[in-house]
Write a protein that holds these residues in place. Structure first.
Motif: not given
Length: 253
Positions: A55-56, A45-47, A120-121, A5-6
């Motif tokens: 997805r991101m 992403i968190h915001n 791919e995403t 994951n990120i």
């Protein structure tokens, strides 16, 4: 190495930066820039700034893992995509300036890996739903690139010679080149999303060849840029660990 994951991408990049600092390895220059961009994407992403944060997260993880695969291949037996071999192959050359290392990494990762990761995403028609979030990353890249560019100027006092002899503005050294490359990457992502099998492999190979050509142009400039870059190389800091530290905290400043 492979991230799940990120958060794993950020941790793996931090590990590369630490190892590069300890070894005095210039591979840490681009890794420092990339780590900061990824931290900013994670914050966005968190915001809730993206239409689809999950997805991101997947997108950034696929993107990061392509860099890690190229890095591992180079460390293992000097293999990997052509464009990454060009980039990693110059880390030991003392006449390559800091901004070249940054641009080589940016060019390989955007001109090859970005379109592949996007396709791919979001394969097939799903790719069009990714476009707005893909574009939002441009603002993040521009913000971090500007901070890093200012940081480079502090350890490379004659970097301004690129503007004078290269006919480019400060923004074109990092920000504009990134935006142009990302526009082309999106077009290639749409193409790849609609392809499978041999077609996709052929497109990826073509992108790699083109990115390798661009890498050689960045690595071996011609005309007035060559003597200008010799001056820059002779006057910028050669304390690799110190430069890595300086670059790695640019966005925080």
């Amino acid at each position: 190495m492979a991230a799940e994951n990120i958060d794993g991408v950020v941790d793996a990049l931090a590990a590369i930066v630490r190892a590069a600092y300890a070894a005095g390895d210039r591979v840490g220059y681009f890794a420092s820039l990339y780590r900061q961009v990824t931290v900013e994407v994670r914050t966005a992403i968190h915001n809730g700034e993206f239409d689809d944060g999950a997805r991101m997260d997947r997108f950034d993880t696929i993107f990061g893992n392509r860099y890690f695969a190229a890095y591992d291949a180079w460390q293992r037996d000097r293999s990997g995509p052509r464009c990454w071999r060009e980039a990693f192959g110059l880390v030991d050359r003392g006449d390559t300036i800091i901004v070249q290392h940054l641009l080589l990494g940016v060019s390989a990762h955007i001109n090859l890996d970005l379109a592949i990761a996007a396709a791919e995403t979001s394969p097939g028609q799903e790719i069009h739903g990714l476009h707005r979030d893909f574009q939002l990353i441009n603002d993040i890249l521009a913000r971090v690139a500007l901070a890093v560019q200012e940081a480079v100027g502090a350890v490379s006092p004659y970097l301004w010679l690129l503007d004078r002899f290269g006919g480019r503005t400060d923004e074109q050294i990092l920000d504009f080149s990134i935006r142009q490359a990302r526009r082309e990457a999106w077009q290639n992502a749409v193409l790849l999303a609609g392809q499978t099998g041999a077609q996709r492999a052929e497109t990826v190979d073509r992108l790699d060849v083109r990115a390798a050509v661009l890498a050689r142009l960045i690595a071996r400039p011609s005309g007035l840029l060559r003597p200008a870059m010799e001056i820059i190389a002779a006057t910028e800091s050669d304390d690799v660990p110190a430069v890595i530290t300086h670059l790695d905290h640019a966005a925080e400043r």
